[in-house]
Design a protein around this motif. Structure first.
Motif, PDB file in Angstrom:
ATOM      1  N   HIS A   1      -8.879  -0.972  -5.858  1.00 11.94           N
ATOM      2  CA  HIS A   1      -7.821  -0.009  -6.154  1.00 11.94           C
ATOM      3  C   HIS A   1      -8.413   1.031  -7.103  1.00 11.94           C
ATOM      4  CE1 HIS A   1      -3.892   1.629  -6.966  1.00 11.94           C
ATOM      5  NE2 HIS A   1      -4.094   1.482  -8.260  1.00 11.94           N
ATOM      6  N   ILE A   2      -8.307   2.297  -6.735  1.00  7.58           N
ATOM      7  CA  ILE A   2      -8.833   3.376  -7.577  1.00  7.58           C
ATOM      8  C   ILE A   2      -7.898   3.548  -8.776  1.00  7.58           C
ATOM      9  CG2 ILE A   2      -9.370   5.840  -7.706  1.00  7.58           C
ATOM     10  CD1 ILE A   2      -9.953   5.675  -4.633  1.00  7.58           C
ATOM     11  N   ILE A   3      -8.448   3.412  -9.984  1.00  9.55           N
ATOM     12  CA  ILE A   3      -7.596   3.506 -11.172  1.00  9.55           C
ATOM     13  C   ILE A   3      -7.892   4.731 -12.025  1.00  9.55           C
ATOM     14  CG2 ILE A   3      -7.131   1.031 -11.277  1.00  9.55           C
ATOM     15  CD1 ILE A   3      -9.178   0.903 -13.582  1.00  9.55           C
TER      16      ILE A   3
ATOM     17  N   SER B   1      -8.591   5.069   1.418  1.00 12.92           N
ATOM     18  CA  SER B   1      -7.343   5.808   1.259  1.00 12.92           C
ATOM     19  C   SER B   1      -7.425   6.557  -0.063  1.00 12.92           C
ATOM     20  CB  SER B   1      -6.136   4.858   1.262  1.00 12.92           C
ATOM     21  OG  SER B   1      -6.038   4.171   0.033  1.00 12.92           O
ATOM     22  N   SER B   2      -6.376   7.292  -0.380  1.00 12.46           N
ATOM     23  CA  SER B   2      -6.389   8.048  -1.631  1.00 12.46           C
ATOM     24  C   SER B   2      -6.240   7.135  -2.844  1.00 12.46           C
ATOM     25  CB  SER B   2      -5.301   9.116  -1.628  1.00 12.46           C
ATOM     26  OG  SER B   2      -4.041   8.517  -1.447  1.00 12.46           O
ATOM     27  N   ASP B   3      -5.871   5.868  -2.630  1.00  6.87           N
ATOM     28  CA  ASP B   3      -5.722   4.976  -3.778  1.00  6.87           C
ATOM     29  C   ASP B   3      -6.606   3.732  -3.732  1.00  6.87           C
ATOM     30  OD1 ASP B   3      -4.328   3.656  -1.803  1.00  6.87           O
ATOM     31  OD2 ASP B   3      -2.478   3.440  -2.935  1.00  6.87           O
ATOM     32  N   GLY B   4      -7.470   3.609  -2.723  1.00  9.20           N
ATOM     33  CA  GLY B   4      -8.335   2.438  -2.689  1.00  9.20           C
ATOM     34  C   GLY B   4      -9.280   2.426  -1.506  1.00  9.20           C
TER      35      GLY B   4
ATOM     36  N   ARG C   1       0.834  -1.202   0.000  1.00  5.48           N
ATOM     37  CA  ARG C   1       0.000   0.000   0.000  1.00  5.48           C
ATOM     38  C   ARG C   1       0.862   1.242   0.000  1.00  5.48           C
ATOM     39  NH1 ARG C   1      -3.911  -2.475   3.785  1.00  5.48           N
ATOM     40  NH2 ARG C   1      -5.493  -3.249   2.380  1.00  5.48           N
TER      41      ARG C   1
ATOM     42  N   HIS D   1      -0.520   4.353   0.421  1.00  3.90           N
ATOM     43  CA  HIS D   1      -1.125   5.335   1.318  1.00  3.90           C
ATOM     44  C   HIS D   1      -1.826   4.627   2.469  1.00  3.90           C
ATOM     45  CE1 HIS D   1      -0.865   7.260  -2.658  1.00  3.90           C
ATOM     46  NE2 HIS D   1      -0.462   8.290  -1.938  1.00  3.90           N
TER      47      HIS D   1
ATOM     48  N   ALA E   1     -10.468  13.836  -7.119  1.00  5.97           N
ATOM     49  CA  ALA E   1      -9.355  13.544  -6.204  1.00  5.97           C
ATOM     50  C   ALA E   1      -9.308  14.579  -5.080  1.00  5.97           C
ATOM     51  CB  ALA E   1      -8.031  13.520  -6.960  1.00  5.97           C
TER      52      ALA E   1
ATOM     53  N   ARG F   1      -4.565   3.551   5.019  1.00  9.69           N
ATOM     54  CA  ARG F   1      -6.016   3.398   4.957  1.00  9.69           C
ATOM     55  C   ARG F   1      -6.591   3.929   6.261  1.00  9.69           C
ATOM     56  NH1 ARG F   1      -8.222  -1.099   1.272  1.00  9.69           N
ATOM     57  NH2 ARG F   1      -7.050  -0.546  -0.568  1.00  9.69           N
TER      58      ARG F   1
END
Length: 111
Positions: free
Chosen positions: A92-94, A35-38, A6, A8, A101, A10
């Motif tokens: 996972h944010i893609i 988190s900022s990525d998932g 990870r 970032h 954002a 969570r």
């Protein structure tokens, strides 16, 4: 050795954030951590891994004008809950626009 996959941290959330499929409006579940990525989702029905989902994260509480975030996420894993009906899934944010954002960052600051 710790798991460093990870990027970032969570954050578990006291906010009630529901996730809906963008086009069908089907409720996918509730965000457990973010988190900022998932995010991790507790779902009403088990979800398929390796599925791309266009979705809306909808916060019950509007924070600094943010009540909803639209994004595309990849379901990395999914497993059934203990009762066999609900499930857990990791996303996972893609794909996330700059504006979305910034909205996510606002929510993360309040977790």
């Amino acid at each position: 050795m710790s798991d460093e996959r990870r990027l970032h941290d969570r954050h578990s959330t006291d906010l009630d954030i529901e996730v809906f499929e963008l086009h069908s409006h089907r409720r996918l579940g509730r965000v457990v951590d973010l988190s900022s990525d998932g995010f991790m989702l507790f779902s009403d029905t088990p979800l398929a891994a390796d599925e791309l989902v266009e979705c809306r994260l909808v916060s019950e509480q509007v924070i600094e004008g943010v009540g909803e975030i639209q994004l595309v996420a990849d379901c990395l894993w999914s497993r059934p809950g203990a009762d066999g009906q609900h499930g857990w899934a990791g996303f996972h944010i893609i794909d996330l626009s700059e504006e979305q954002a910034a909205a996510l960052d606002i929510l993360l600051q309040h977790l």
